[in-house]
Write a protein that holds these residues in place. Structure first.
Motif, short mmCIF file in Angstrom:
data_model
loop_
_atom_site.label_atom_id
_atom_site.label_comp_id
_atom_site.label_asym_id
_atom_site.label_seq_id
_atom_site.Cartn_x
_atom_site.Cartn_y
_atom_site.Cartn_z
N SER A 98 0.84 -1.21 0.00
CA SER A 98 0.00 0.00 0.00
C SER A 98 0.87 1.25 0.00
N ALA A 99 1.98 1.20 0.73
CA ALA A 99 2.90 2.35 0.78
C ALA A 99 3.55 2.58 -0.58
N TRP A 100 3.94 1.50 -1.24
CA TRP A 100 4.52 1.64 -2.57
C TRP A 100 3.51 2.20 -3.57
N MET A 101 2.23 1.91 -3.35
CA MET A 101 1.20 2.50 -4.20
C MET A 101 1.09 4.01 -3.95
N THR A 102 1.26 4.43 -2.70
CA THR A 102 1.28 5.86 -2.39
C THR A 102 2.38 6.55 -3.20
N LYS A 121 3.95 5.34 -5.87
CA LYS A 121 3.76 5.12 -7.31
C LYS A 121 2.78 6.11 -7.92
N THR A 122 1.63 6.30 -7.29
CA THR A 122 0.64 7.22 -7.85
C THR A 122 1.16 8.66 -7.84
N ALA A 123 1.99 8.98 -6.84
CA ALA A 123 2.55 10.33 -6.76
C ALA A 123 3.64 10.54 -7.82
N VAL A 124 4.46 9.52 -8.08
CA VAL A 124 5.51 9.64 -9.08
C VAL A 124 4.90 9.93 -10.46
N VAL A 125 3.82 9.21 -10.78
CA VAL A 125 3.17 9.40 -12.09
C VAL A 125 2.21 10.60 -12.05
N ASN A 126 2.07 11.18 -10.85
CA ASN A 126 1.24 12.37 -10.64
C ASN A 126 -0.24 12.11 -10.90
N LEU A 127 -0.72 10.95 -10.43
CA LEU A 127 -2.15 10.64 -10.50
C LEU A 127 -2.82 11.16 -9.22
N PRO A 128 -4.10 11.53 -9.29
CA PRO A 128 -4.78 12.10 -8.12
C PRO A 128 -5.29 11.03 -7.15
N PHE A 129 -4.40 10.14 -6.74
CA PHE A 129 -4.75 9.03 -5.85
C PHE A 129 -3.77 8.97 -4.69
N GLY A 130 -4.21 8.28 -3.63
CA GLY A 130 -3.32 7.85 -2.57
C GLY A 130 -3.00 6.39 -2.77
N GLY A 131 -2.44 5.76 -1.74
CA GLY A 131 -2.04 4.37 -1.86
C GLY A 131 -2.82 3.45 -0.95
N ALA A 132 -3.20 2.28 -1.47
CA ALA A 132 -3.90 1.27 -0.69
C ALA A 132 -3.55 -0.11 -1.24
N LYS A 133 -3.86 -1.14 -0.50
CA LYS A 133 -3.65 -2.50 -0.97
C LYS A 133 -4.49 -3.44 -0.13
N GLY A 134 -4.80 -4.59 -0.68
CA GLY A 134 -5.58 -5.56 0.07
C GLY A 134 -5.20 -6.96 -0.32
N GLY A 135 -5.73 -7.92 0.42
CA GLY A 135 -5.43 -9.30 0.08
C GLY A 135 -6.09 -10.28 1.02
N ILE A 136 -6.06 -11.54 0.60
CA ILE A 136 -6.54 -12.65 1.43
C ILE A 136 -5.47 -13.73 1.42
#
Length: 424
Positions: free
Chosen positions: A95-99, A101-116
């Motif tokens: 989830s942190a890497w998604m935070t 990643k979205t900022a590097v590409v400058n997308l208007p998102f934060g970071g999250a992740k999930g799983g089972i």
């Protein structure tokens, strides 16, 4: 305290991420350093019990997670992973890497992740659907088009996203296509999404190769992982006249010094679910993969694959991180010392989240683009992102990974600072 007391994961993915944050801190302005602890802990971590009735009538319980690391720049964005090794520390790191990643590409998102924590191959289709729908219902209060938007990851696919969308929509009383991305196209999915991550690996790889004066044509490529990411990257490199000489997946490793026929290998894997046994190559040991003579390495499997020992002997001149977190920090140091260029995961494999953003936008507008429009927009964003990272790297005399984190952390922490802390 930089780590979290309930995560006994000192040598795992979360610790790798924390080390990366510590390394970027000195490059940030003093006013932003005051906020850096924001990045060292997730905003929200949810652990849920997922009980389902199996086909034989028994009841089994599975443990599920959804972590929202940072939402300063927009809704959470990140995949759902079904894998036997899923645990909280890993999901936090992803989830942190998604935070980042979205900022590097400058997308208007934060970071999250999930799983089972589950081996999806051991479940029937009906059991998989029950698992997905129950998990969706358990996390439904923290996801949504303006809150947190899941997507496919390891062990999940468009069909599973369709089940998630339908389950969430049932609870809302109307169809909410934008709650997930990576859906089937006829359910509001985007053209080009399945191949987007692999395409992004190729696009950033070509840009990096040009800068280090490595001709793509004739170069020897080794690919670890032959799912959506690795197979598409291999196909595009092959199409660009590179020789894909070695491929590894969960079934084993195959090698052909003259280059593999990737289109035939893709057809073989679609039929057999693995690369082993492919007639156009010889089988070698998994350890031998790391000793193959190569110019470009694409690790597109799981995290933690490039160790210090492997970094010391790799023959690659360019590493393109198709997977999340495949390189340990100490291995990063060794690769940099040896002059091997690493295009980090947070930009290299950002093609998937970029087209997920396009899908979300299309769902919000109920207006859909052609695949050629999507690929054109994707290529443009990826090229701009690696240009920004490369320039930051040259300005600060640092690795591409550190440069990507400088860019991302500046964007995230500026947003955090300007939003303020409530209550003041």
């Amino acid at each position: 305290m930089s780590n979290l007391s309930y995560v006994n994961n000192n040598n795992g993915a979360w610790q790798t991420y924390l080390t990366q944050i510590e390394r970027v801190a000195p490059y940030l302005s003093e006013d932003l350093q005051d906020y850096i602890d924001t990045l060292k802990r997730p905003k929200r971590a949810l652990i849920v019990d997922v009980p389902i009735v199996m086909d034989d009538g028994s009841i089994q319980h599975f443990e599920g997670y959804r972590v929202q690391h940072n939402l300063s720049r927009g809704p959470g964005k990140g995949g759902i992973r079904y894998h036997p090794d899923v645990e909280l520390g890993e999901v936090m790191a992803l989830s942190a890497w998604m935070t980042i990643k979205t900022a590097v590409v400058n997308l208007p998102f934060g970071g999250a992740k999930g799983g089972i924590r589950v081996d999806p191959r051991k479940l029937s289709v009906r059991e998989l659907e029950r698992l997905t729908r129950r998990f969706t219902s358990e996390i439904s209060h923290i996801i949504g088009p303006q809150q947190d938007i899941p997507a496919p990851d390891v062990g999940t696919n468009p069909r599973i996203m369709g089940w998630m969308m339908d389950t969430f929509s049932t609870g809302q009383g109307h169809t909410v296509t934008g709650v997930v991305t990576g859906k089937p196209v006829h359910l509001g999915g985007s053209l080009g999404r399945v191949r987007a991550t692999g395409r992004g690996v190729f696009v950033t790889g070509v840009q990096a190769a040009q800068r280090i004066k490595l001709p793509v044509e004739g170069s020897r490529v080794a690919v670890q992982g032959f799912g959506n990411v690795g197979s598409e990257a291999a196909f595009l490199f092959n199409k660009a006249q590179a020789k894909v000489v070695c491929v590894q997946d969960h079934t084993g490793t195959i090698f052909n010094p003259e280059g593999l026929d990737i289109k035939s290998l893709q057809a073989y894997v679609a039929e057999t679910q693995g690369i082993v046994g492919f007639e156009g190559a010889q089988a070698i040991s998994n350890d031998a993969f790391w000793d193959v003579e190569m110019d470009i390495l694409v690790p597109a499997a799981l995290e933690g694959q490039i160790t210090v020992e492997r970094a010391k002997t790799l023959t690659a001149k360019l590493i393109l991180e198709g997977a999340n977190g495949p390189t340990y920090p100490e291995a990063d140091d060794e690769l940099q010392k040896r002059g091997i260029t690493v295009v980090p995961d947070v930009i290299c494999n950002a093609g998937g989240v970029t087209v997920s953003y396009f899908e979300w936008v299309q769902d919000m507008a109920s207006y859909f683009w052609s695949e050629s429009e999507i690929n054109e927009r994707l290529d443009k964003l990826m090229i701009q992102a690696i240009d920004d990272v490369w320039q930051t790297s040259e300005t600060n005399q640092c690795s591409l990974r550190t440069a990507a984190y400088i860019l991302a952390c500046e964007r995230i922490l500026k947003a955090r600072k300007e939003r303020g802390i409530f209550p003041g």
